[in-house]
Design a protein around this motif. Structure first.
Motif, short mmCIF file in Angstrom:
data_model
loop_
_atom_site.label_atom_id
_atom_site.label_comp_id
_atom_site.label_asym_id
_atom_site.label_seq_id
_atom_site.Cartn_x
_atom_site.Cartn_y
_atom_site.Cartn_z
N PRO A 35 10.06 -101.13 -65.18
CA PRO A 35 11.27 -101.93 -64.91
C PRO A 35 12.46 -101.13 -64.41
N GLY A 36 12.34 -99.81 -64.32
CA GLY A 36 13.44 -98.99 -63.84
C GLY A 36 13.14 -97.54 -64.10
N ASP A 37 13.62 -96.65 -63.21
CA ASP A 37 13.27 -95.24 -63.38
C ASP A 37 14.22 -94.48 -64.29
N ARG A 38 15.28 -95.14 -64.76
CA ARG A 38 16.14 -94.51 -65.76
C ARG A 38 16.25 -95.38 -67.01
N THR A 39 15.24 -96.20 -67.24
CA THR A 39 15.21 -97.00 -68.46
C THR A 39 14.66 -96.19 -69.61
N THR A 40 15.05 -96.57 -70.82
CA THR A 40 14.49 -95.92 -72.01
C THR A 40 12.99 -96.14 -72.06
N ALA A 41 12.54 -97.33 -71.66
CA ALA A 41 11.10 -97.61 -71.68
C ALA A 41 10.34 -96.59 -70.84
N TYR A 42 10.83 -96.32 -69.64
CA TYR A 42 10.14 -95.38 -68.76
C TYR A 42 10.20 -93.96 -69.32
#
Length: 279
Positions: A109-116
């Motif tokens: 969902p994004g390259d600077r998300t906590t998930a990633y």
């Protein structure tokens, strides 16, 4: 030009997810005494992570993983964000024979998300995956259709992924909690250093959280309006999981979780070194 800490209307950006609309209903509807009016932008966290780089918003919800690039312009507020236990991101697959992400096509969902960032820490040492940033709502359908081998999902997806015929390869929150004993730091609330008094903003948000808990039905229409066709039962589960004691105050465990995430990521060379956020 707005004088330092003088305001008529402030800009505020957060996601349309139920936890955010629940928390910020009172603040954005003039129910918090002494708070200014707000011009609200609803956007997925990947959008706000990028917009905050230029200081676009006065108050903004971002990923904790994005803090190393943002703390020169923004102050982390100790409330209003998303941390918790049992609420971490999931790595989903359709093909249950997949046991690792090395060499796989993965939607995130994004390259600077906590998930990633959690996924990168969890899969450290594996061959690199082929990563594509995909809007959150499109990830599960894309994996189900075979366009990706795996998908990284957040929020209400943990309640609905079985409907797409998908399976959880990993619960990154469970992995993180087992490894560290700390809650998962997902979303943070930031205040612009030059335009918002962080103590005032903290007081406004704490009161908005208090009012949300005191009268949860008051925000129901607002929450459902932005819940992207989620049924009421999923909305209720979402709020119950993501709006918790850490929403009102990060506290020592919350601050320790943020420091642990960013320190570990910096040690792996995944983010720039960041000063401790401290309690």
């Amino acid at each position: 030009m707005r004088a330092r800490f003088g305001f008529v209307t402030l800009s505020l950006a957060f996601s349309p997810c139920p936890n955010d609309t629940f928390v910020f209903h009172a603040l954005t509807h003039g129910l918090v005494a002494g708070a200014p009016r707000f011009e609200v932008t609803f956007a997925d966290v990947d959008v706000t992570n990028t917009a905050a780089l230029s200081g676009e918003f006065d108050l903004v919800k971002v990923s904790y993983a994005a803090l190393p690039w943002l703390l020169d312009k923004y102050t982390l507020l100790p409330c209003g964000g998303a941390l918790g236990r049992g609420c971490g991101p999931l790595v989903l697959v359709k093909d249950q024979s997949i046991t690792s992400l090395g060499g796989k096509r993965v939607a995130v969902p994004g390259d600077r998300t906590t998930a990633y960032l959690l996924m990168r820490l969890w899969s450290a040492g594996e061959p690199p995956a082929e990563i594509t940033v995909v809007p959150f709502a499109e990830i599960m359908p894309a994996v189900a259709a075979g366009r990706f081998d795996a998908g990284l999902v957040i929020h209400e997806a943990r309640f609905t992924y079985q409907r797409y015929g998908l399976h959880a390869l990993a619960d990154l929150g469970e992995w993180w909690e087992t490894d560290t004993g700390l809650p998962i730091p997902l979303g943070a609330i930031l205040a612009h250093r030059d335009r918002v008094d962080p103590e005032q903003a903290t007081a406004w948000i704490k009161e908005s959280v208090r009012l949300a808990w005191e009268n949860p039905r008051a925000s129901r229409e607002f929450v459902l309006e932005h819940a992207q066709e989620m049924e009421q039962s999923v909305v209720d589960q979402h709020i119950a999981l993501y709006v918790n004691e850490f929403t009102s105050s990060l506290g020592p465990d919350g601050h320790a979780a943020v420091d642990a995430l960013l320190n570990r990521a910096a040690a792996e060379g995944l983010v720039p070194a960041t000063p401790l956020v401290g309690a």
